[in-house]
Scaffold this motif. Structure first.
Motif, PDB file in Angstrom:
ATOM      1  N   GLN A 215       0.817  -1.211   0.000  1.00 27.23           N
ATOM      2  CA  GLN A 215       0.000   0.000   0.000  1.00 27.23           C
ATOM      3  C   GLN A 215       0.850   1.259   0.000  1.00 27.23           C
ATOM      4  O   GLN A 215       0.469   2.263  -0.600  1.00 27.23           O
ATOM      5  N   THR A 227       1.749  -3.346   3.855  1.00 26.70           N
ATOM      6  CA  THR A 227       0.706  -4.050   3.120  1.00 26.70           C
ATOM      7  C   THR A 227      -0.630  -3.828   3.824  1.00 26.70           C
ATOM      8  O   THR A 227      -0.717  -3.106   4.821  1.00 26.70           O
ATOM      9  N   ASP A 228      -1.675  -4.471   3.324  1.00 26.69           N
ATOM     10  CA  ASP A 228      -3.004  -4.269   3.901  1.00 26.69           C
ATOM     11  C   ASP A 228      -3.149  -4.901   5.282  1.00 26.69           C
ATOM     12  O   ASP A 228      -4.013  -4.501   6.061  1.00 26.69           O
ATOM     13  N   LYS A 229      -2.282  -5.878   5.620  1.00 27.50           N
ATOM     14  CA  LYS A 229      -2.411  -6.590   6.890  1.00 27.50           C
ATOM     15  C   LYS A 229      -1.256  -6.354   7.854  1.00 27.50           C
ATOM     16  O   LYS A 229      -1.430  -6.409   9.067  1.00 27.50           O
TER      17      LYS A 229
END
Length: 471
Positions: A215, A227-229
């Motif tokens: 991201q 990242t998204d997580k």
């Protein structure tokens, strides 16, 4: 909505997992630290990871991929393993004769290296090193390869020979009226190759997280890939995103143009192909600016691709991948012209892929915004199945701080040209594309193209699979 994968990627997933629905993914779910983080799980990223690990096994390396490894251009291209020998004029102009000679030789070596790598590691990628035919399909294209072959011969590195009477049978079409053959080329099932590289990387101890999209990237030491997580912290980062670099880094918006390459594949027709050609495992590329390229498959299908159809406005990348082609009628007309003897009126499958075409038609590498610990490479321009291994050598050498021919080569100096800003880039691309089509359609009918179309066509430059030395 279910994605429309390329024929190759669909086949590879079914072979690996039994079905698309049974795909197993390992996602990044917690913060981790690594020596080297590679963003992008296609050919460039995986070759870079493997080459780093082979040279320095103690390095802790991770590959982050937004989807599945190979879901982009690496798993949707035509599978034509070609070299840079036909691009020698551009290489010489950009980097000088000595380096151009070396790059041509290395691009041919890459074909043999990939073949050996697959044998060594048990990757059954349907790889055939049976050479390529570079052909002319109308009188206007004849003679275009002669000056290149003469230069390569002068340097003692020519692998091409002129084809004579057997060209039409070996290349599989009566349309070919002149051709050259080089044994330093071949074909491969591209998705099986990239998924095979993924397996080898895992066996070497490289961590791979799929469905883990970057991201943002935070500069510093360590750099952080968010990242998204979760977040990966790494001393060094390699950005192997190719066209997707444009989604994150605005400075590359004018360095490349994203253009589609659209493909169709027939049902199995092995007996027909045995009778009419092309030669098993060979690839065929014509001399058009937006080329036709084709080859057979292990189970006796024929794949035809055509480049230069859709130019993405503002370089939107995702619209190019994992969907049916919008140019099926165009591909069908091309197929009927090339292969009327095959009597194929429909296709088993079709798809669209995209390529990141640079101004020079060659990839470029460097450090991101002067960040000494962040590296990138992109711009293969539709000719990267073999060249991404060279890209992996460049990036792995840069990451490891080596002083060698790869780190000293001219490709490490970043982008060597820029396209105009939007909307001028897209409007110009449309004018140029349509002029190329009119020019080449006229030449197919042995008619003289309009002067303006010829001038606009020259703006296409050397961004295809070969330099257009015949004007």
């Amino acid at each position: 909505m279910k994605q429309h994968y390329s024929y190759w990627f669909k086949q590879a997933l079914e072979q690996e997992f039994g079905s698309e629905e049974a795909v197993i993914r390992t996602r990044l779910t917690k913060d981790e630290e690594f020596d080297i983080a590679i963003v992008g799980g296609g050919y460039t990223g995986l070759w870079t990871a493997i080459l780093i690990k082979q040279q320095q096994p103690g390095k802790h390396v991770v590959v982050l991929e937004k989807g599945l490894c190979g879901i982009g251009a690496s798993g949707s291209n035509g599978g034509c393993m070609l070299t840079w020998s036909t691009k020698y004029p551009t290489l010489k102009k950009l980097y000088g004769e000595e380096q151009a000679k070396w790059l041509v030789q290395e691009s041919e070596n890459a074909i043999y290296e990939i073949e050996d790598f697959c044998k060594t590691h048990g990757i059954d990628a349907h790889l055939y090193r049976r050479g390529t035919y570079y052909t002319s399909t109308n009188e206007a294209q004849k003679g275009g390869m002669e000056s290149v072959v003469n230069e390569l011969s002068r340097l003692g590195i020519n692998s091409w020979r002129k084809c004579d009477k057997d060209l039409k049978q070996k290349a599989g079409s009566e349309r070919h009226i002149e051709g050259y053959y080089s044994e330093a080329a071949g074909s491969v099932q591209p998705a099986l190759l990239v998924r095979g590289l993924r397996r080898v990387a895992l066996e070497l101890g490289i961590k791979i997280y799929e469905d883990s999209p970057m991201q943002k990237l935070e500069y510093g030491q360590p750099a952080k890939v968010v990242t998204d997580k979760a977040t990966v912290s790494a001393k060094q980062v390699v950005l192997a995103l190719n066209a997707w670099m444009l989604d994150h880094f605005k400075e590359f918006k004018r360095s490349i143009v994203v253009v589609s390459s659209d493909m169709v594949v027939t049902d199995p027709i092995p007996e027909t192909l045995n009778q009419h050609g092309p030669e098993k495992g060979a690839t065929v590329v014509d001399s058009r600016i937006f080329v036709h390229y084709y080859r057979d498959t292990r189970d006796g299908r024929l794949m035809l691709g055509k480049g230069g159809n859709k130019f993405s406005f503002a370089n939107q990348v995702d619209t190019m991948f994992n969907q049916p082609t919008s140019y099926l009628p165009l591909l069908n007309r091309s197929f009927q012209k090339l292969f009327p003897q095959l009597e194929q009126n429909s296709f088993a499958y079709n798809w669209s892929g995209g390529s990141d075409r640079s101004v020079t038609g060659l990839p470029f590498f460097g450090n991101l915004k002067g960040q000494s610990n962040i590296f990138y490479g992109l711009g293969y321009s539709g000719n990267g199945v073999a060249q991404t291994r060279m890209g992996g050598k460049i990036l792995s050498s840069m990451v490891l701080g080596l002083d060698n021919q790869w780190t000293r080569c001219g490709m490490t100096k970043g982008s060597l040209g820029h396209f105009p800003p939007e909307p001028f880039r897209w409007l110009g691309a449309m004018m140029m594309r349509d002029a190329v089509r009119r020019k080449e359609n006229a030449e197919d009918e042995n008619l003289k193209p309009f002067w303006l179309d010829k001038q606009l066509a020259k703006l296409a430059g050397p961004a295809g699979k070969a330099d257009k030395v015949n004007g």
